[in-house]
Design a protein around this motif. Structure first.
Motif, short mmCIF file in Angstrom:
data_model
loop_
_atom_site.label_atom_id
_atom_site.label_comp_id
_atom_site.label_asym_id
_atom_site.label_seq_id
_atom_site.Cartn_x
_atom_site.Cartn_y
_atom_site.Cartn_z
N ARG A 132 -12.50 -9.13 0.89
CA ARG A 132 -12.21 -10.56 0.73
C ARG A 132 -12.28 -10.96 -0.73
O ARG A 132 -11.44 -11.73 -1.23
N LYS A 133 -13.28 -10.45 -1.45
CA LYS A 133 -13.42 -10.77 -2.87
C LYS A 133 -12.22 -10.23 -3.67
O LYS A 133 -11.71 -10.89 -4.57
N LYS A 134 -11.78 -9.03 -3.32
CA LYS A 134 -10.67 -8.43 -4.06
C LYS A 134 -9.33 -9.07 -3.73
O LYS A 134 -8.37 -8.96 -4.50
N LEU A 135 -9.25 -9.73 -2.58
CA LEU A 135 -8.01 -10.40 -2.18
C LEU A 135 -7.99 -11.88 -2.54
O LEU A 135 -7.05 -12.59 -2.20
N GLU A 136 -9.04 -12.34 -3.22
CA GLU A 136 -9.09 -13.75 -3.62
C GLU A 136 -7.89 -14.10 -4.49
O GLU A 136 -7.48 -13.33 -5.36
N GLY A 137 -7.32 -15.25 -4.25
CA GLY A 137 -6.14 -15.68 -5.00
C GLY A 137 -4.83 -15.19 -4.42
O GLY A 137 -3.77 -15.52 -4.94
N LEU A 148 -1.24 -5.73 -5.60
CA LEU A 148 -1.35 -7.12 -5.18
C LEU A 148 -0.65 -7.96 -6.24
O LEU A 148 -1.00 -7.89 -7.41
N HIS A 149 0.33 -8.75 -5.82
CA HIS A 149 1.18 -9.47 -6.78
C HIS A 149 1.82 -8.49 -7.77
O HIS A 149 1.93 -8.79 -8.97
N GLU A 150 2.17 -7.27 -7.27
CA GLU A 150 2.79 -6.23 -8.10
C GLU A 150 1.85 -5.68 -9.17
O GLU A 150 2.30 -4.95 -10.06
N GLN A 151 0.58 -6.01 -9.08
CA GLN A 151 -0.41 -5.49 -10.03
C GLN A 151 -1.37 -4.54 -9.29
O GLN A 151 -1.72 -4.79 -8.13
N PRO A 152 -1.82 -3.45 -9.97
CA PRO A 152 -2.73 -2.51 -9.31
C PRO A 152 -3.99 -3.20 -8.80
O PRO A 152 -4.60 -4.02 -9.50
N LEU A 153 -4.37 -2.87 -7.58
CA LEU A 153 -5.60 -3.38 -6.96
C LEU A 153 -6.54 -2.21 -6.79
O LEU A 153 -6.24 -1.26 -6.07
N LYS A 154 -7.68 -2.27 -7.46
CA LYS A 154 -8.61 -1.15 -7.43
C LYS A 154 -9.42 -1.18 -6.14
O LYS A 154 -10.10 -2.16 -5.83
N LEU A 155 -9.32 -0.09 -5.36
CA LEU A 155 -10.03 0.02 -4.09
C LEU A 155 -10.74 1.36 -4.01
O LEU A 155 -10.24 2.36 -4.51
N THR A 156 -11.90 1.38 -3.38
CA THR A 156 -12.56 2.65 -3.07
C THR A 156 -11.80 3.30 -1.91
O THR A 156 -11.04 2.62 -1.19
N PRO A 157 -11.98 4.60 -1.67
CA PRO A 157 -11.30 5.24 -0.53
C PRO A 157 -11.60 4.56 0.81
O PRO A 157 -10.70 4.41 1.65
N THR A 158 -12.84 4.11 1.01
CA THR A 158 -13.18 3.44 2.27
C THR A 158 -12.52 2.08 2.36
O THR A 158 -12.01 1.69 3.42
N GLU A 159 -12.52 1.34 1.26
CA GLU A 159 -11.84 0.04 1.25
C GLU A 159 -10.36 0.21 1.54
O GLU A 159 -9.77 -0.57 2.30
N TYR A 160 -9.76 1.23 0.94
CA TYR A 160 -8.34 1.47 1.18
C TYR A 160 -8.08 1.78 2.65
O TYR A 160 -7.15 1.24 3.25
N ALA A 161 -8.89 2.65 3.25
CA ALA A 161 -8.69 3.04 4.65
C ALA A 161 -8.81 1.82 5.56
O ALA A 161 -8.03 1.66 6.51
N LEU A 162 -9.80 0.97 5.30
CA LEU A 162 -9.99 -0.22 6.12
C LEU A 162 -8.83 -1.20 5.96
O LEU A 162 -8.29 -1.71 6.95
N LEU A 170 0.85 -1.19 0.00
CA LEU A 170 0.00 0.00 0.00
C LEU A 170 0.89 1.24 0.00
O LEU A 170 1.86 1.32 0.75
N ASP A 171 0.52 2.21 -0.84
CA ASP A 171 1.22 3.48 -0.93
C ASP A 171 0.35 4.55 -0.27
O ASP A 171 -0.62 5.02 -0.87
N PRO A 172 0.67 4.95 0.98
CA PRO A 172 -0.18 5.90 1.70
C PRO A 172 -0.22 7.29 1.08
O PRO A 172 -1.19 8.02 1.30
N VAL A 173 0.82 7.67 0.35
CA VAL A 173 0.85 9.01 -0.24
C VAL A 173 -0.17 9.13 -1.37
O VAL A 173 -0.93 10.10 -1.45
#
Length: 221
Positions: A197-202, A142-156, A133-136
């Motif tokens: 959980r769905k986004k972290l599958e695999g 995830l696996h060096e590939q971009p993981l799309k997250l909403t702002p709330t998902e990222y904060a959690l 995670l890049d806080p800035v």
């Protein structure tokens, strides 16, 4: 930068306001612990200057409540110079402690130092397993590939990564991500934990629910 001064002495608040405004801070004030906690929620200051001798509650109690949901740097200002009092403040989460009376030059120097430390911590990437995670930039890999997250998902997810392997309580998660007013809304967590959980599958990561207690991010065995 925004500063919140929590002190019941109007003369001290005036002194601090002048000193901070001369360094281009926007200053908010509170004369009691309860008002200070409310101001911390709504004003979202970059730093808090907190007196221990407040009329409605001890400053250490204010700090403990604040640390349930916020990691905003806190500089204690107090006439109390006993070692036990200082240790209690640091144990509760204080970043520094200045004894009254103080020079404004020392105060600003201490304030600058704790904010530099906080900025360095906030800018450091968070890593756990195959997740980065890049806080800035609020970006995730995830696996060096971009993981799309909403702002709330990222904060959690960031909060779970910071405490990886440990249970983070429901109250702490709700306060930190949604604010103190949401601490009874546990359904928020169920929904967003399932999204993650769905986004972290695999991946090697697993978000575990400790019923009635909280959530924990672990690596699958």
């Amino acid at each position: 930068m925004t500063a919140l001064v929590i002190d019941d002495e109007i003369q001290i608040r005036r002194l601090l306001r002048m000193a901070l405004q001369s360094r281009d801070y926007t200053v908010h004030e509170a004369e009691s612990g309860q008002l200070g906690l409310q101001a911390a929620v709504f004003q979202k200051p970059d730093v808090i200057l907190l007196d221990l001798g407040l009329p409605d509650m001890d400053g250490v109690e204010v700090l403990k409540r604040l640390r349930e949901w916020s990691q905003t740097p806190v500089l204690i200002l107090s006439v109390r110079d006993q070692e036990a009092v200082k240790l209690a403040a640091f144990d509760a989460g204080a970043d520094d402690y200045v004894t009254k009376p103080f020079s404004t030059a020392e105060l600003i120097a201490r304030l600058t130092a704790i904010q530099r430390r906080q900025q360095a911590e906030d800018s450091a990437n968070l890593r756990f397993g195959d997740l980065t995670l890049d806080p800035v930039h609020h970006e995730a890999l995830l696996h060096e590939q971009p993981l799309k997250l909403t702002p709330t998902e990222y904060a959690l997810l960031a909060l779970l990564v910071k405490h990886s392997g440990k249970v983070v309580t429901l109250k702490q998660l709700l306060r930190s991500v949604w604010g103190p007013q949401a601490e009874q809304q546990s359904h928020y967590l169920r929904v967003y934990a399932n999204h993650l959980r769905k986004k972290l599958e695999g991946s090697s990561l697993e978000i575990k629910n400790e019923p009635g207690i909280g959530y924990r991010l672990t690596q699958k065995s």
